[in-house]
Design an enzyme around this catalytic site. Structure first.
Site, PDB file in Angstrom:
ATOM      1  CG  ASP A   1      -1.795   1.182   1.361  1.00 45.92           C
ATOM      2  OD1 ASP A   1      -1.974   1.891   0.353  1.00 45.92           O
ATOM      3  OD2 ASP A   1      -2.326   1.408   2.467  1.00 45.92           O
TER       4      ASP A   1
ATOM      5  CG  ASP B   1      -3.375   4.638  -2.040  1.00 47.29           C
ATOM      6  OD1 ASP B   1      -2.631   3.657  -1.823  1.00 47.29           O
ATOM      7  OD2 ASP B   1      -4.283   4.977  -1.265  1.00 47.29           O
TER       8      ASP B   1
END
Length: 387
Positions: free
Chosen positions: A93, A276
């Protein structure tokens, strides 16, 4: 001759790219739909991607981070922690900075149905008195911080700090296709000032370059990779275009505009965007996204998904993101998600307090289209059309 061979081997070792394969699986949302639980989940959990980047409260030793963002996550990799190694499936992440996994300290049902780290089974584990709390809406994952050896692909990262969960909210994690999260953002947003995994890799000299890159395949299952310490040009076409990071916390950049058919539809005076990998969809201001959904003919169903006729894909226009003077078109085949005979929009609106300005999240929908290099050494992102 021997010296030439030795120099060649040294040069080769400096260019090694450590590739970690990612597997694409059903998201938590799809699992909840199949179990008939999504509507119950959404009654108490209102996904708003903005909460990941603007948590409501921050404490010295207990931090908050929304978990609803992972509802649509589909790409997962395997790491191991401890000696001997214990394996875990995690989300890599770039929108967070901490590593955490379930532990044997956790008796929640969600933990019982996932792999749990047992510190007593690791000869290299070192405990601490520090705590960690990650909010998920109506409850939270709480845990403690410890140190151990973390293996990511071929990289053995010693003395890495990570979170061990003690409680986990059942409905959020019960059917989650992952055990934990491995954050790859900057250390400035790390909870409890914990050193992120990639920073530790670089500090220990485990990677030859202070960067990593991500390739997300459109294939249903295989082919996706996170590459630590280098770039593999076989995964993109043309050349990389470099974009300065505007805020060294998230992988945040300045975007010039968003347009369709040559007309600016959002971000007219430039805006901020975060790249992201931990956000599956492409997210923007609610009003702008609502206008785009209407333009492409998407409408909400009972499950809150923006559905669209699959036959419309070939006739829909590109959404063009102009970044640092370069246009990055996103075709309908990228922003419309097709599964069997069903099609849904890969766009999602979010509410952001006005003081933050207009913010977009370029998630997996964008990254599948553009190979991305996260260059910490020069605080910049590299983008090129993915193969």
């Amino acid at each position: 001759m021997k010296w030439l061979l030795l120099l060649g081997l040294l040069a080769l070792s400096e260019c090694i790219v450590h590739k970690v394969p990612l597997v694409r699986k059903k998201s938590l949302r799809k699992n909840l739909i199949e179990k008939g639980l999504l509507q119950d989940y959404l009654k108490t959990h209102t996904p708003n991607p903005a909460t990941k980047y603007f948590p409501k409260e921050t404490f010295a030793t207990v931090s908050t981070e929304s978990m609803e963002n992972y509802l649509d996550a589909e790409y997962f990799g395997t790491i191991s922690i401890g000696t001997p190694p214990q394996d875990f499936t995690v989300i890599f992440d770039t929108g967070s900075s901490n590593l955490w996994v379930p532990s044997t300290y956790c008796s929640s049902l969600a933990c019982a149905l996932h792999k749990r780290f047992n510190p007593e089974d690791s000869s290299t584990y070192q405990g601490t008195s520090e705590t960690l709390s990650i909010t998920y809406g109506t409850g939270s994952m709480t845990g403690i911080l410890g140190y151990d050896t973390v293996k990511v692909g071929s990289i053995e990262d010693t003395n890495q700090i990570f979170g061990l969960s003690k409680t986990e909210p059942s409905l959020t994690f019960l059917f989650a296709p992952f055990d934990g999260i491995l954050g790859l953002a900057y250390p400035s947003i790390s909870s409890s000032d914990a050193t992120p995994v990639f920073d530790n890799m670089w500090n220990e000299g485990l990677v030859s370059q202070d960067l990593f890159s991500v390739y997300l395949s459109s294939d249903d299952e295989k082919g996706s990779l996170v590459m630590f310490g280098g770039i593999d040009s076989s995964y993109y076409t043309g050349s990389l275009n470099w974009v300065p990071v505007s805020y060294e916390g998230y992988w945040q950049i300045t975007m010039d505009s968003v347009s369709i058919n040559g007309e600016t539809i959002a971000c007219a005076d430039s805006c901020q965007a975060i790249v992201d990998t931990g956000t599956s969809l492409l997210t923007g201001p609610t009003s702008a996204i609502s206008n785009i959904q209407s333009y492409i003919g998407a409408s909400k169903n009972l499950l809150g998904e923006n559905v669209i006729s699959c036959s419309a894909i070939d006739s829909l226009p590109d959404i063009v993101f102009t970044i640092n003077g370069i246009q990055y078109p996103l075709p309908a085949s990228a922003y419309i998600l097709k599964e069997d005979d069903d099609c849904t929009s890969g766009l999602e609106g979010m509410n952001v307090d006005t003081y933050t300005g207009e913010l977009w999240i370029l998630g997996d929908v964008f990254i599948r289209q553009y190979f991305t290099v996260f260059d910490r050494a020069n605080n910049q992102l590299g983008l090129a059309a993915a193969v």
